[in-house]
Motif scaffolding. Structure first.
Motif, PDB file in Angstrom:
ATOM      1  N   ARG A   1       0.815  -1.218   0.000  1.00  0.00           N
ATOM      2  CA  ARG A   1       0.000   0.000   0.000  1.00  0.00           C
ATOM      3  C   ARG A   1       0.842   1.258   0.000  1.00  0.00           C
ATOM      4  N   GLY A   2       2.146   1.123   0.140  1.00  0.00           N
ATOM      5  CA  GLY A   2       3.017   2.275   0.262  1.00  0.00           C
ATOM      6  C   GLY A   2       2.992   2.794   1.692  1.00  0.00           C
ATOM      7  N   ALA A   3       3.866   3.740   1.980  1.00  0.00           N
ATOM      8  CA  ALA A   3       3.991   4.248   3.346  1.00  0.00           C
ATOM      9  C   ALA A   3       2.717   4.931   3.824  1.00  0.00           C
ATOM     10  N   VAL A   4       2.092   5.718   2.965  1.00  0.00           N
ATOM     11  CA  VAL A   4       0.873   6.436   3.363  1.00  0.00           C
ATOM     12  C   VAL A   4      -0.270   5.452   3.580  1.00  0.00           C
ATOM     13  N   GLY A   5      -0.412   4.493   2.680  1.00  0.00           N
ATOM     14  CA  GLY A   5      -1.467   3.495   2.830  1.00  0.00           C
ATOM     15  C   GLY A   5      -1.288   2.669   4.090  1.00  0.00           C
ATOM     16  N   ARG A   6      -0.049   2.325   4.393  1.00  0.00           N
ATOM     17  CA  ARG A   6       0.243   1.568   5.614  1.00  0.00           C
ATOM     18  C   ARG A   6      -0.141   2.392   6.842  1.00  0.00           C
ATOM     19  N   ALA A   7       0.260   3.654   6.869  1.00  0.00           N
ATOM     20  CA  ALA A   7      -0.042   4.520   8.009  1.00  0.00           C
ATOM     21  C   ALA A   7      -1.548   4.684   8.184  1.00  0.00           C
ATOM     22  N   ARG A   8      -2.256   4.887   7.089  1.00  0.00           N
ATOM     23  CA  ARG A   8      -3.717   5.043   7.176  1.00  0.00           C
ATOM     24  C   ARG A   8      -4.384   3.770   7.668  1.00  0.00           C
TER      25      ARG A   8
ATOM     26  N   GLN B   1      -3.776   3.560  11.403  1.00  0.00           N
ATOM     27  CA  GLN B   1      -4.624   4.548  12.085  1.00  0.00           C
ATOM     28  C   GLN B   1      -6.061   4.068  12.161  1.00  0.00           C
TER      29      GLN B   1
END
Length: 77
Positions: free
Chosen positions: A34-41, A44
């Motif tokens: 998912r990429g870094a942003v997808g992982r973080a979201r 969260q």
């Protein structure tokens, strides 16, 4: 302040090559589909939706989705 011992001196190109190689390591955080942003979201959202007693399991499940190979990389510390 001194630099942390695990930092390596290098150029921007060195850093980019290192990051690219880590994205190819199965189970590494940078390899998340998912990429870094997808992982973080995803993490969260898992935290927001989980009951306090289920928090660790919810985070683990959210991380597992981004690692379809199931490979695991041990933590550094």
């Amino acid at each position: 302040m001194p630099e942390p011992a695990h930092w390596l001196a290098g150029t921007r190109g060195d850093n980019n090559r290192d990051a690219a190689s880590r994205r190819r390591l199965a189970g590494h955080a940078l390899a998340d589909v998912r990429g870094a942003v997808g992982r973080a979201r995803a993490v969260q959202a898992a935290i927001a939706a989980a009951r306090p007693e289920d928090l660790d399991e919810a985070i683990a499940a959210a991380l597992a989705v981004g690692n379809p190979s199931g490979a695991h990389q041990d933590a550094l510390f």
